[in-house]
Design an enzyme around this catalytic site. Sequence first.
Site, PDB file in Angstrom:
ATOM      1  N   HIS B 110     -23.357  62.844  23.214  1.00  0.00           N
ATOM      2  CA  HIS B 110     -22.198  63.603  23.709  1.00  0.00           C
ATOM      3  C   HIS B 110     -21.516  62.868  24.858  1.00  0.00           C
ATOM      4  CE1 HIS B 110     -20.284  67.645  24.772  1.00  0.00           C
ATOM      5  NE2 HIS B 110     -20.016  66.908  25.830  1.00  0.00           N
ATOM      6  N   GLU B 111     -22.315  62.429  25.819  1.00  0.00           N
ATOM      7  CA  GLU B 111     -21.716  61.775  26.993  1.00  0.00           C
ATOM      8  C   GLU B 111     -21.196  60.381  26.650  1.00  0.00           C
ATOM      9  OE1 GLU B 111     -21.081  63.647  29.375  1.00  0.00           O
ATOM     10  OE2 GLU B 111     -22.442  65.299  28.848  1.00  0.00           O
TER      11      GLU B 111
END
Lengths: 107, 231
Positions: B110-111
């Site tokens: 996600h990051e």
Amino acid sequence: MRKRCHIVPPRACEDYWSEFRHCKSLKNCFHHYYTYGTVPSCQQWKEDYHNCREWEKHRGTEAKEALRRSEKIRVAEQRNFIPVWQLRQEPPRDWHVPLNQEKPQDS
Amino acid sequence: MDQTKQEEEYGYDLFPERKPGEHKKTSIAESLFTFNHKCQVMLQFAVETSEYQLFSLFLSGCSKVFKDRHFSCEDCDGTVSGGFDAASSQIVLCQNNIHQQSHMNRVVTHELIHAFDHCRAHVDWFNNFRHLACSEIRAANLSGDCSFTNEVARFNFGLKRHHQECVRGRALRSILAVRKISRAEAEKIVDEVFDSCFNDHAPFGRIPHSKRDAKFAYRDYMNRDRYYANL
């Protein structure tokens, strides 16, 4: 000036077949329904595979053009949105700058 | 701008170990008495997965992601799992809120999508809510956050087109967690950019629902020169 190759298909022919098989798999159908509410249409991959084989075996112009047309549509579909932001020409200047140094202002 | 106001406005209050513009090294005591060591170990496993290797290739102009420079394990407030700090080009992993390897893998992915957006576009993280919303939509869409199994685990039982509902909801939550705007305003911004950002599948070229999707995305990436030369 654009270099005109067109000597080989854009993908290896086995790639088209594996994409077709993957597209039709139960798992992929499930994911497609979960995401878009419809079952995926996979026929184009199969056609592309046959055109690819045709191109490789007989160097048919029709097959070649049909395949290239299909791939261009695929590329256009992937770009079928207006981007929210402007793309960079260069990466951010401070990406690799060590943390305890003064960072330059990122534009 | 006043430091405290800046911290609250940009969501830094969720990451109390992180002051904008400052860098603090983890002390040995902190390593021993916090979840820091466990976080580091899980991060090490996460970066050894093939998905991570794949991703670090994709990172456009940024060319390399270094575990020690671009990741930081810290204690965070509330239930937040991680964040991307554009000011220091770091991915923050919340060591007190990530306790399973699968969760770590998902947070890292996600990051990394935020990092990817930061590397390839002029994203105005701090002042442009549309940019923030767009990156959150893409991260929720492409990281596996909204997979059927993850949603069922959250007791969100939906099937037809549920993925999109989940992406919308999670993007909204992420924005509200780090910015002081009203829910109605945030919903409006997400609605405005949703169609554009949901359909932006870079760098995968597809939504990677399974290992095979990821494998094919990698194959397409490695084949890109031949592909574009023969279109």
